[in-house]
Design a protein around this motif. Structure first.
Motif, mmCIF file in Angstrom:
data_model
loop_
_atom_site.group_PDB
_atom_site.id
_atom_site.type_symbol
_atom_site.label_atom_id
_atom_site.label_comp_id
_atom_site.label_asym_id
_atom_site.label_seq_id
_atom_site.Cartn_x
_atom_site.Cartn_y
_atom_site.Cartn_z
ATOM 1 N N ASN A 1 0.828 -1.207 0.000
ATOM 2 C CA ASN A 1 0.000 0.000 0.000
ATOM 3 C C ASN A 1 0.868 1.265 0.000
ATOM 4 O O ASN A 1 1.912 1.300 0.638
ATOM 5 N N ALA A 2 0.368 2.282 -0.706
ATOM 6 C CA ALA A 2 1.135 3.519 -0.806
ATOM 7 C C ALA A 2 0.335 4.700 -0.274
ATOM 8 O O ALA A 2 -0.903 4.661 -0.235
ATOM 9 N N ILE B 1 0.539 1.346 5.383
ATOM 10 C CA ILE B 1 1.266 2.075 4.331
ATOM 11 C C ILE B 1 2.726 1.620 4.331
ATOM 12 O O ILE B 1 3.408 1.713 5.349
ATOM 13 N N VAL C 1 3.115 3.747 -7.921
ATOM 14 C CA VAL C 1 2.239 2.927 -7.073
ATOM 15 C C VAL C 1 1.875 1.634 -7.820
ATOM 16 O O VAL C 1 1.870 0.550 -7.233
ATOM 17 N N SER D 1 -4.647 2.468 -1.360
ATOM 18 C CA SER D 1 -3.625 3.510 -1.360
ATOM 19 C C SER D 1 -4.309 4.824 -1.063
ATOM 20 O O SER D 1 -5.509 4.999 -1.315
ATOM 21 N N SER D 2 -3.531 5.739 -0.497
ATOM 22 C CA SER D 2 -4.102 7.013 -0.088
ATOM 23 C C SER D 2 -3.405 8.168 -0.784
ATOM 24 O O SER D 2 -2.234 8.056 -1.158
ATOM 25 N N LEU E 1 -4.988 5.413 -9.968
ATOM 26 C CA LEU E 1 -4.934 4.391 -8.913
ATOM 27 C C LEU E 1 -6.074 3.374 -9.016
ATOM 28 O O LEU E 1 -5.921 2.220 -8.618
ATOM 29 N N HIS F 1 -6.427 -0.979 -7.371
ATOM 30 C CA HIS F 1 -6.775 -1.074 -5.945
ATOM 31 C C HIS F 1 -8.216 -1.483 -5.697
ATOM 32 O O HIS F 1 -9.098 -1.215 -6.515
#
Ligand code: NAP
Length: 516
Positions: free
Chosen positions: A262-263, A299, A422, A431-432, A448, A452
């Motif tokens: 996860n990024a 993360i 990512v 991912s955020s 993204l 995801h």
């Protein structure tokens, strides 16, 4: 705490295992807490679940199954303190980590109980409107969802023994499928006690819930065509389950929740000290250290524009410096050990490989834990690394370090580069993005989405209101493509789809309305 032998709880019977014992330890002290042995006759347990548990659950309406979930929630809530203590002792959890797991389980049961109440006094769900099939308005087809006729086998990971058990069981039981759950052996004490409490309370029909303590043995060789396997764990074990004859030949369903790199992306518009910046710093540091980083949603890679990199190193280092590592039974400790010796060895080996392409800027994993005899416990201190050439990196994007380790990856501040970096993780759970500038957000979120199961946008307006990207919610799907396993759980009714058969029924419109 004395060492107890954990029996399996199979279709209403306590079944003692056989053969060599495997110890369940306190990972902070390495003291043995319990032991398990392999259970035999698992084919019989599955058959009883199918023959007794399944029909009994299917005879109940959704609302009646929802009442059972509510009752389970009540039983677990009553024993909350005992359950938290087990999470602390056997899981290496701080009290706050244990709450995250146990309260997460209770909240998920509550959410599915509410959904079941809303579905009401029915045993099937109509999926969409009836489709007209001919010239007459009477000849129609209606899609219907009905519980599958098999058993739901749940193989869970070590990091969330409570939530892992009930997030899966809540969906399957509400859908009308009996459950046989196999918690990860190392941390099974909490899941075992929860199942014991629920079974002793007589809430569920006989055969509706079983728990296998110890190794899987030949469990999966007895799967049948109507069964479902929902697995959470490593991608390697997930690949083994996908190749099971029952899956390949008999079409037993399988859902895999596996690894994820996860990024978190910090946008170029974010100003140091702004609400968005503070939100990013606090959520990244929380994800890194909550449950000692042993969260599938934690993360691992933090993409930061060069102009903000030094400030982010400083801000995160300050947070990490305040973390007190030690025996999680102590109130002053804010991060416990890793769950097992194997996890510790794995984290150390992967960290060493990551150091070939990134530089530690805070910590090196070494730590003197509070309240622990020197040399005891599976401790690894928080580590922050920095990588100035993430495009050239490989370990960063391919090896999940399941511990309190994150890497700042410096990027050029463009949405295209951020999304491309990512995507090198080959499919993730969540991912955020921390930013407020809409053009950047629009482009990066679009980049993204295909990679995801969930995307989290942290901006100034939501600062202070969110639980962070690491919290899985029953109303939103959990899972992700590619490396993350390709599975999908939760998301209300969506996650129940795994346990329901969709069938198109054709016939006279009024007749179908009457019988469906
Ligand atoms: P693992 O070795 O794959 O174990 C997971 C579960 O599978 C355990 O219950 C284990 O039982 C069982 N198992 C192992 N080999 C099996 C086999 N041949 N047949 C049937 N069952 C088998 O995973 P882990 O290393 O403990 O777990 C950590 C990994 O899980 C991490 O990589 C993490 O990313 C992933 N994870 C993913 C999620 C998610 O939601 N996507 C959540 C949590 C963790 P025993 O314990 O008895 O060996």
């Amino acid at each position: 705490m004395s060492i107890v032998e954990l029996p399996s709880l199979l279709c209403g019977e306590r079944v003692e295992g056989q053969g060599a014992a495997q110890a369940l330890l306190n990972p902070a002290t390495e003291a043995p807490l319990a032991q398990v042995r392999a259970a035999a006759d698992l084919g019989r347990a599955l058959a009883i679940a199918r023959e007794r548990g399944g029909p009994a659950l299917r005879a109940l309406s959704f609302a009646e199954r929802a009442e059972r979930l509510k009752a389970i929630q009540g039983v677990l809530s009553k024993s909350r303190d005992e359950l938290l203590a087990l999470g602390i002792a056997n899981g290496g959890n701080t009290r706050s980590d244990a709450k995250f797991d146990v309260d997460g389980a209770i909240a998920t049961l509550s959410a599915y109980a509410e959904l079941g109440q809303a579905l009401g006094d029915r045993r099937t769900i109509l999926d969409g409107e009836a489709a007209l099939l001919g010239r007459s308005a009477r000849w129609v087809g209606q899609h219907v969802l009905a519980p599958r006729a098999g058993v739901a086998v749940h193989v869970n990971a070590f990091n969330f023994p409570a939530w892992g058990l009930w997030e899966k069981a809540a969906q399957a039981l509400l859908a009308g499928m009996p459950v046989l759950a196999k918690p990860a052996t190392a941390t099974a004490l909490l899941a075992h006690r929860m199942a014991e409490l629920v079974l002793d309370a007589g809430i569920l029909p006989p055969g509706a819930l079983s728990l296998l303590a110890g190794p899987p043995g030949d469990l999966l060789a007895h799967l049948g065509p109507h069964d479902v396997v929902a697995f959470t764990g490593s991608g390697d074990t997930g690949a083994l389950l996908r190749a099971l004859p029952a899956v390949v030949k008999d079409s037993a369903r399988v859902n895999v929740e596996a690894d994820s790199l996860n990024a978190a992306i910090v946008g170029p518009d974010v100003e140091v000290g702004s609400p968005t910046w503070d939100l990013a710093v606090s959520e990244i540091a929380k994800d890194q250290t909550q449950k000692a980083g042993q969260k599938c949603t934690a993360i691992r890679r933090v993409l930061v524009p060069e102009a903000l990199a030094d400030a982010l190193v400083e801000a995160l280092s300050e947070r990490l410096g305040a973390i007190k590592v030690g025996d999680p039974a102590r109130d002053d400790v804010t991060m416990g050990p890793l769950a097992t010796a194997r996890q510790l060895a794995d984290v150390r080996a992967r960290f060493a490989r990551l150091c070939a392409e990134a530089t530690p800027v805070f910590g090196d994993g070494g730590v003197t834990p509070l309240g622990v005899t020197t040399g005891r416990g599976f401790f690894f201190g928080p580590v922050l690394l920095r990588c100035d050439a993430p495009e050239a990196a490989s370990v960063l994007h391919t090896e999940e370090i399941f511990g309190p380790v994150a890497t700042l990856a410096v990027y050029d501040g463009t949405a295209a580069t951020a999304a491309a970096l990512v995507a090198r993780g080959q499919g993730g759970l969540v991912s955020s993005v921390y930013a407020d500038e809409r053009k950047f957000l629009k482009e990066v979120v679009a980049g993204l989405l295909p990679h995801h199961g969930r995307v989290y946008v942290g901006s100034a307006k939501v600062a202070g209101q969110t639980a962070g990207p690491g919290t899985v919610l029953p109303s939103l799907v959990h899972g992700g493509p590619g490396r993350a396993g390709g599975g999908e759980e939760l998301g209300g009714l969506r996650g129940m789809g795994l346990y329901l058969q969709r069938t198109a029924v054709q016939g006279d419109k009024l007749l179908l309305e009457a019988i469906l």
